[in-house]
Design a protein around this motif. Structure first.
Motif, short mmCIF file in Angstrom:
data_model
loop_
_atom_site.label_atom_id
_atom_site.label_comp_id
_atom_site.label_asym_id
_atom_site.label_seq_id
_atom_site.Cartn_x
_atom_site.Cartn_y
_atom_site.Cartn_z
N ARG A 351 -5.20 8.14 -4.17
CA ARG A 351 -4.78 6.93 -4.88
C ARG A 351 -5.62 5.75 -4.41
N ARG A 352 -5.84 4.80 -5.32
CA ARG A 352 -6.56 3.56 -4.98
C ARG A 352 -5.56 2.51 -4.52
N GLN A 360 2.38 -0.52 4.52
CA GLN A 360 3.60 0.20 4.13
C GLN A 360 3.44 0.90 2.79
N SER A 361 2.56 0.35 1.92
CA SER A 361 2.38 0.97 0.60
C SER A 361 1.81 2.37 0.71
N LEU A 362 1.01 2.64 1.77
CA LEU A 362 0.51 4.01 1.97
C LEU A 362 1.68 4.97 2.24
N PHE A 363 2.60 4.51 3.06
CA PHE A 363 3.76 5.35 3.38
C PHE A 363 4.66 5.52 2.15
N HIS A 364 4.79 4.43 1.36
CA HIS A 364 5.59 4.56 0.14
C HIS A 364 4.99 5.60 -0.78
N PHE A 365 3.65 5.59 -0.89
CA PHE A 365 3.01 6.57 -1.77
C PHE A 365 3.24 8.00 -1.26
N VAL A 366 3.03 8.18 0.05
CA VAL A 366 3.25 9.53 0.62
C VAL A 366 4.71 9.95 0.42
#
Length: 443
Positions: A351-352, A360-366
């Motif tokens: 994802r971009r 935190q957005s990385l963790f939300h995506f995962v």
């Protein structure tokens, strides 16, 4: 002078009194009719009960006549019945007279002798008698002599034990007995059952002479009788299990075939072993059923827990997915980083993200992709080389307190970043948090 109105009123009262008298007469007649019907019904019931009693009495008389005829036929025309008081017989009478088969012979009163002699009972050979207690126990006995007191019958110990049990004594000989004459067939076969399991071991090969010696002391046998056998200075109890050709036989001048069944003690031991085995099998079955129920309950609990976990994770995934901002376009004109996430289960997701996006957005995506079944906050994101560890910002301690960490501030500014999911070891939450802060500073 009466007016026409007075006459009509008088006429009305007369008609009313007439109707009332008629109704009272009708009610009285109805009451008398009901009473008569009830009386007739009661009378009919009494007559039916009397008729049934007469029928029952006639049936009893007919059965008595039938039994009388059958008894006469069976006894070759001899009939004797009496109800006598039982008393123990003195052993000395048979001993003084040298009578050999005296173990089962009874003494009857002279009136019994007179009745039997008048019917020429001696034509049937040795005399035998059926004895019955009020409780229903029966046996048969031979005749010693007609010297008992009138109204009494004297019994030897063998007969007492056959009527009141193998442990009975002369003190148990009491009460009234029904005594009746019987002609018995010669015995062909008898089946004995020792009371003790040691009988066969004690007697061994001498079983035939021991039984013959015991039978020579008796004149007849009855199914269910108890026989005392003397051997080795000890008395052994044997029960008559079966007899042929009938349930009561004469053993005088006959060649009797004898069989020995396993002892009562052996049968009881086998029964107890069988019951114990059945009990153990039942307990094992109950234990198996209980284990199966417990397993079902455990599986149901595990399934419920798994369902609850799956529901919780799905809610967390949906919440994380709802938190994510739309993925920026590749040509949006703002600095971007394309992150490739490698999951422990082999999954790969790309994802971009804007570099200004919070870490935190990385963790939300995962989390929105299921995180290979890991709970939110239970893992870190790790780069392989150089190794950098990014813990969830909510656990980053001082770094979180200073402000929300962005991708650029965390050092994830390369056009393409490859991140791995690394579960937290038990009790290592603080170390992971520290690693996130350090990783950001190094970059």
């Amino acid at each position: 002078m009466l007016s026409s109105a007075d006459l009509r009123e008088s006429q009305r009262r007369l008609e009313s009194r007439g109707r009332e008298a008629s109704e009272r007469a009708r009610q009285k007649a109805e009451k008398e009719r009901i009473l008569a019907e009830r009386q007739a019904a009661r009378q009919a019931v009494r007559e039916e009960e009397a008729r049934q009693r007469r029928l029952a009495e006639l049936a009893l008389e007919e059965e008595e006549r039938r039994q009388h005829a059958a008894e006469l036929e069976a006894n070759n025309g001899v009939l004797y019945r009496a109800e006598l008081v039982a008393v123990p017989a003195p052993e000395s009478i048979a001993a003084d007279k040298g009578i050999r088969r005296a173990a089962d012979k009874i003494l009857l009163p002279p009136s019994a002798g007179a009745s039997l002699m008048s019917q020429d009972a001696s034509k049937n050979g040795p005399m035998f008698f059926k004895l019955a207690t009020p409780a229903g126990s029966t046996t048969h006995a031979g005749l010693l002599e007609f010297s008992a007191a009138e109204g009494f019958v004297a019994l030897p110990l063998k007969v007492i034990r056959s009527l009141w049990g193998p442990d009975a004594t002369e003190e148990d000989c009491a009460g009234r007995l029904k005594v009746s004459y019987r002609r018995l067939p010669k015995g062909e076969r008898a089946v004995f059952q020792p009371r003790s399991a040691h009988f066969q071991q004690s007697v061994g090969e001498d079983i035939r002479p021991v039984l013959e010696g015991a039978l020579l002391q008796h004149s007849c046998l009855t199914r269910g009788d108890w026989l005392a056998v003397q051997h080795g200075g000890q008395s052994w109890d044997l029960r008559l299990c079966d007899l042929y050709p009938e349930d009561a036989i004469s053993v005088i001048d006959t060649d009797l075939e004898a069989e020995i069944n396993p002892s009562i003690e052996t049968e009881e031991r086998i029964r107890e072993e069988y019951e114990e085995a059945a009990r153990r099998a039942a307990e094992a079955a109950l234990a198996t059923a209980a284990a199966a129920r417990q397993q079902q309950e455990d599986e149901a609990a595990e399934a419920a827990a798994a369902a609850a976990t799956a529901t919780r994770r799905e809610r967390a995934r949906l919440a994380a997915e709802a938190t994510l901002l739309p993925e920026p376009a590749a040509d949006c004109g703002e600095p971007l980083a394309t992150c490739l996430f490698r999951f422990p289960d082999g999954g790969r997701h790309s994802r971009r993200f804007l570099l200004s996006s919070p870490l935190q957005s990385l963790f939300h995506f995962v989390d929105s992709k299921g995180a290979s079944g890991m709970e939110p906050g239970s893992y870190s994101l790790v780069t392989q080389y150089p190794r950098r560890v990014f813990s969830p910002p909510a656990a980053a301690g001082a770094a979180a307190a200073a402000g929300e960490l962005t991708l650029q501030a965390a050092g994830l500014a390369a056009p393409r970043e490859v991140l791995f999911l690394e579960p937290h070891a038990s009790g290592s939450g603080g170390e992971a948090a520290g690693g996130a802060a350090g990783g950001g500073g190094a970059s």
